[in-house]
Structures are given as C-alpha cells and as structure tokens.
Design an enzyme around this catalytic site. Structure first.
Site, PDB file in Angstrom:
ATOM      1  N   ARG A 271     -34.670  47.567 -44.644  1.00  0.00           N
ATOM      2  CA  ARG A 271     -33.211  47.325 -44.725  1.00  0.00           C
ATOM      3  C   ARG A 271     -32.897  46.263 -45.774  1.00  0.00           C
ATOM      4  O   ARG A 271     -31.823  46.226 -46.355  1.00  0.00           O
ATOM      5  CB  ARG A 271     -32.645  46.942 -43.345  1.00  0.00           C
TER       6      ARG A 271
ATOM      7  N   TYR B 211     -10.035  59.138 -53.205  1.00  0.00           N
ATOM      8  CA  TYR B 211     -10.639  60.018 -52.202  1.00  0.00           C
ATOM      9  C   TYR B 211     -10.043  59.630 -50.839  1.00  0.00           C
ATOM     10  O   TYR B 211      -9.954  58.430 -50.510  1.00  0.00           O
ATOM     11  CB  TYR B 211     -12.161  59.849 -52.226  1.00  0.00           C
TER      12      TYR B 211
ATOM     13  N   ASP C 243     -14.289  53.103 -58.878  1.00  0.00           N
ATOM     14  CA  ASP C 243     -15.067  54.224 -58.342  1.00  0.00           C
ATOM     15  C   ASP C 243     -15.274  55.194 -59.506  1.00  0.00           C
ATOM     16  O   ASP C 243     -14.324  55.842 -59.962  1.00  0.00           O
ATOM     17  CB  ASP C 243     -14.308  54.877 -57.180  1.00  0.00           C
TER      18      ASP C 243
ATOM     19  N   LYS D 297     -22.652  63.168 -55.361  1.00  0.00           N
ATOM     20  CA  LYS D 297     -22.019  64.034 -56.352  1.00  0.00           C
ATOM     21  C   LYS D 297     -22.915  64.170 -57.583  1.00  0.00           C
ATOM     22  O   LYS D 297     -24.041  64.618 -57.468  1.00  0.00           O
ATOM     23  CB  LYS D 297     -20.639  63.464 -56.669  1.00  0.00           C
TER      24      LYS D 297
HETATM   25  N1  LCS Z   1     -15.569  58.326 -53.845  1.00  0.00           N
HETATM   26  C1  LCS Z   1     -15.202  59.528 -54.323  1.00  0.00           C
HETATM   27  C2  LCS Z   1     -14.476  59.610 -55.633  1.00  0.00           C
HETATM   28  C3  LCS Z   1     -15.478  60.678 -53.598  1.00  0.00           C
HETATM   29  O1  LCS Z   1     -15.101  61.854 -54.109  1.00  0.00           O
HETATM   30  C4  LCS Z   1     -16.145  60.572 -52.337  1.00  0.00           C
HETATM   31  C5  LCS Z   1     -16.434  61.771 -51.501  1.00  0.00           C
HETATM   32  C6  LCS Z   1     -16.523  59.307 -51.874  1.00  0.00           C
HETATM   33  C7  LCS Z   1     -16.221  58.208 -52.656  1.00  0.00           C
HETATM   34  C8  LCS Z   1     -17.267  59.125 -50.587  1.00  0.00           C
HETATM   35  O2  LCS Z   1     -18.594  59.473 -50.778  1.00  0.00           O
HETATM   36  P1  LCS Z   1     -19.585  60.074 -49.616  1.00  0.00           P
HETATM   37  O3  LCS Z   1     -19.574  59.102 -48.503  1.00  0.00           O
HETATM   38  O4  LCS Z   1     -19.024  61.389 -49.217  1.00  0.00           O
HETATM   39  O5  LCS Z   1     -20.890  60.151 -50.320  1.00  0.00           O
HETATM   40  N2  LCS Z   1     -15.719  62.903 -51.926  1.00  0.00           N
HETATM   41  C9  LCS Z   1     -15.704  64.064 -51.364  1.00  0.00           C
HETATM   42  C10 LCS Z   1     -14.921  65.133 -51.843  1.00  0.00           C
HETATM   43  O6  LCS Z   1     -14.112  65.070 -52.773  1.00  0.00           O
HETATM   44  N3  LCS Z   1     -15.181  66.216 -51.128  1.00  0.00           N
HETATM   45  O7  LCS Z   1     -16.067  65.952 -50.133  1.00  0.00           O
HETATM   46  C11 LCS Z   1     -16.442  64.550 -50.182  1.00  0.00           C
END
Ligand code: LCS
Length: 396
Positions: free
Chosen positions: A61, A114, A186, A211
C-alpha cells in the site's frame, strides 16, 4: 542502466519510459512483485526504512517495485516530478479532493466533467462542508467570477466529457495562481501523448488509465502526476492512509498496455478526423463536436494547446433522442457500452448512461443535451467504420 530519455521523441519515450532491467535475471518486462509485504534484513534496517534513512520497500500500500515502474513511466510522459497510481480514476479524483479540500474550503470545477467527478463533490464532499461551483470553464470570465478567497482548487477537464468543449489550461493556471489555488487537469481524453498540462502551467494532472493509457478495455485504474515534490508528498500521504492504491498485477497490465499508446492514439485520431468530417456533412446529423473540425468553436485553442485532436466525437442525430437510439441500436462495429480509449470503438448516450446521475437542469446547463451521442473511436479500418455509420444513419 536505464536508457537516458532526455531529448528523445515521444515514441521512444513511451516505449522505454520506466524501463528498469531486472538485475537478478535480466528480464526485459518488469517482474510482477506480487507481494503484500517486504522482509527487512534486520531490526535496524526495518526501523530505518520507516524513518526514511534507508530506501526500501515496506508494504505494497506504501510502495511496490512494479507499481513504481508504472508510476515512473507515466511521469516521464507527463514531464512531472512523480506519479501515484490509484485503484481507479475516481480514486485519483477523490484523493485530490481529499488532499486539498475541507470544511469551509471551496473548489471551482468544469460543469461538464465526467458525471461522478461532479456528483461525488455535490453528494458526498458537501456533507463534510466542502463548497463547490461548477461553471463553464471554457468561459474564462465565468472562471474568474467563481473564484473566492477560500478557493483551493480549480479543477478542469479538457476536452470535457462528453461535450468536447475545451478549457484554456495556461489561462486557468494564471487565474488559479492569482487566487492562491492549484490547477488540476483531468487529462484522460487526451492521454499524455496529445496534451501535457504540467508544461502549460498546471500543478497536478490525473488520468483514468482505464481509458487510453491501458487501452485494452480490461483494467480499471488511475494515476496522479504532480509538478512538485511538495504536492507529491501531500497527495501520496493521503493515498497511503486512505488506501486507494493500485496493485502490482494491475500495474503490470497497464504498463503493458501503455507501450502501444502512441500507435493507438495516432490511428484512432486519424479515424476520428475522417468520421467527424463525414458526420458533419451528413443530412441526418444536426451537429458534430470534434476539436479537429474548423467548425469547433475552439479549434484555434485546440491547435495551440493540444498536439492532436483525439478520438472522442459528440454529435446529435436529427430527431433527437429517438434518432440517436436508432443509431445506437443499429451500428454493428462500435459496441454500445460506456468507457472510451480502448482499441475498439464504443458508442453511448450520456444523458441516460454516464451522466444520468446529474440532475436534468444541471446537465442541460452544462451542454449535455438529451440527444447527445458520444462516440469513442477505435483503431479499426476507417472505411468499415464509415460504412457502418452510413447504414445505421440510413435507418433514421
Ligand atoms: N475522468 C474521466 C474524464 C473519465 O471519463 C472517467 C470515467 C473518470 C475520470 C473516472 O475513471 P474510472 O474510475 O472509471 O477509471 N469515465 C467513464 C466514461 O466516460 N464512461 O465510463 C466511465
């Protein structure tokens, strides 16, 4: 000895960043140190690892060689001081909020972030007395007037999910710093290949590596990269104690995915440019938003701060929600699924899916219309994608 990447091009850096040959057997791929804890040589060594007098791993951790290899590699691509890998993108977002915000403190954020990055602030952090203003950060006057004396973070997403609106990173860095706040970006939609916010004045950059960075739609994860050691230490301490760390196997997978990042990004954005141009002239389409189109209201800003236009497209089909549903239900190559940034094309409807938890009035004010369709373009042959969209639109 690792390769000196100073002055090397992006394709060389993404291929070799963090490369640290295994000194025991010389394995080229980093070993997966699948261990929760590390044995000390003796009692003094253990104590010195805890005080920091000796560099040594203690507990996963807190740190782990496989995780650190991924962190070093992504830091190299974002030109930062250091990186911290997290279990998911949302763990990265909430760890930053937790580090800098508290009762009576305030953040300003992009209205079309998001969905969960906004809702976790409005629904959860607000319970602890954190104040927030989500505004259209494409409009710098709105950003300036939202800043207060207690604002600690300016948090932007550019291009924003899913409106594909852009925010001027350098201008926001100036505004944040004039107010004694930090700028957080972001950078998920661009990946470190196409935009480097720390070089434009931001203090902290984060990615959902679920992503583009991982790119294979099989792992979730996040990462935070800071410009300075101070910010790294503050955030790292919060993550160590709250536990949102990544695990070694997950790190190995995302590092493997990342090695082909620039190839995937190049192909996907070349496809996206052609698809956006096709959609723009199609009679069944109302509007298209893609930074590589001259019709994008911030095309000049895109040319200035981005190294490419990415592979996310938003559009609305004539007939609004009903027209959009015909396309969602009849395309054969893009899969009807949330997420983005994988090798394959995905299509989804933000108002009922990724952004469904935002109250309708806030969602519409942020420019996420009922009929908006989001297309994450993949690395398929563009002729096949064009033909597929054409046959689906013919049914509208
Ligand atoms: N920031 C952005 C720009 C995102 O698109 C997402 C998830 C996150 C943070 C959060 O990340 P995660 O915890 O899912 O790894 N975006 C998503 C979307 O547009 N469709 O499904 C998840």
């Amino acid at each position: 000895m690792s390769l000196d990447l100073k002055g090397k091009g992006i394709n060389t850096r993404v291929t070799h960043a963090g490369e640290n040959p295994d000194s025991v057997h010389g394995s080229v791929s980093v070993p997966i140190y699948q261990t929760s804890t590390f044995k000390f040589r003796d009692a003094d060594h253990g104590a010195q690892c805890f005080t920091g007098e000796e560099q040594g791993y203690i507990y996963t951790r807190v740190g782990n060689p496989t995780i650190n290899t991924f962190e070093e590699a992504v830091t190299e691509l974002e030109h930062g001081f250091a990186g911290i890998a997290t279990s998911t993108g949302m763990a990265a977002v909430t760890s930053i909020y937790m580090t800098y915000l508290g009762a009576g403190l305030h953040m300003v954020g992009t209205d079309a972030v998001y969905g969960s990055s906004r809702m976790v602030m409005e629904n959860e952090f607000s319970r602890f007395g954190v104040e927030h203003s989500f505004v259209d950060t494409a409009d710098l006057d709105k950003v300036r007037s939202a800043m207060r004396s207690n604002t600690k973070l300016l948090y932007i997403e550019t291009p924003a999910n899913p409106t594909i609106k852009l925010t001027d990173i350098a201008a926001c860095a100036d505004i944040a710093h004039e107010h004694g706040a930090l700028l957080v970006v972001d950078n998920t939609f661009m990946s470190p290949i196409l935009q480097n916010p720390l070089e434009l004045g931001a203090d902290i950059v984060l990615h959902s590596i679920t992503k583009y960075i991982n790119g294979h739609t099989d792992v979730v994860g996040g990462v935070i990269i800071t410009k300075t050691e101070d910010e790294f230490t503050r955030i790292k301490n919060v993550i160590i104690s709250t536990g949102g760390t990544m695990d070694p196997h997950q790190s190995w997978l995302v590092l493997r995915g990342m090695r082909t990042l620039s190839l995937r990004v190049d192909r996907a954005q070349a496809n996206a440019q052609k698809l956006a141009e096709f959609l723009e002239t199609h009679p069944k389409i109302d509007w298209v938003r893609y930074p590589g189109l001259k019709s994008h209201p911030q095309h000049d800003l895109a040319k200035r701060q981005m190294k490419g236009y990415g592979s996310m497209i938003s559009f609305e089909v004539k007939g609004g929600v009903a027209g959009g549903k015909v396309v969602l239900n009849h395309v054969k190559i893009p899969q009807l699924a949330v997420s983005l940034g994988g090798y394959e094309s995905l299509i989804q409807h933000p108002a009922s899916m990724t952004h469904h938890n935002i109250p309708d009035d806030e969602r519409l004010a942020a420019g996420i219309s009922d009929g908006l369709v989001r297309l994450a373009v993949g690395t398929e042959d563009v002729e096949d994608l064009l033909a597929d969209l054409e046959q689906a639109l013919a049914l509208v």
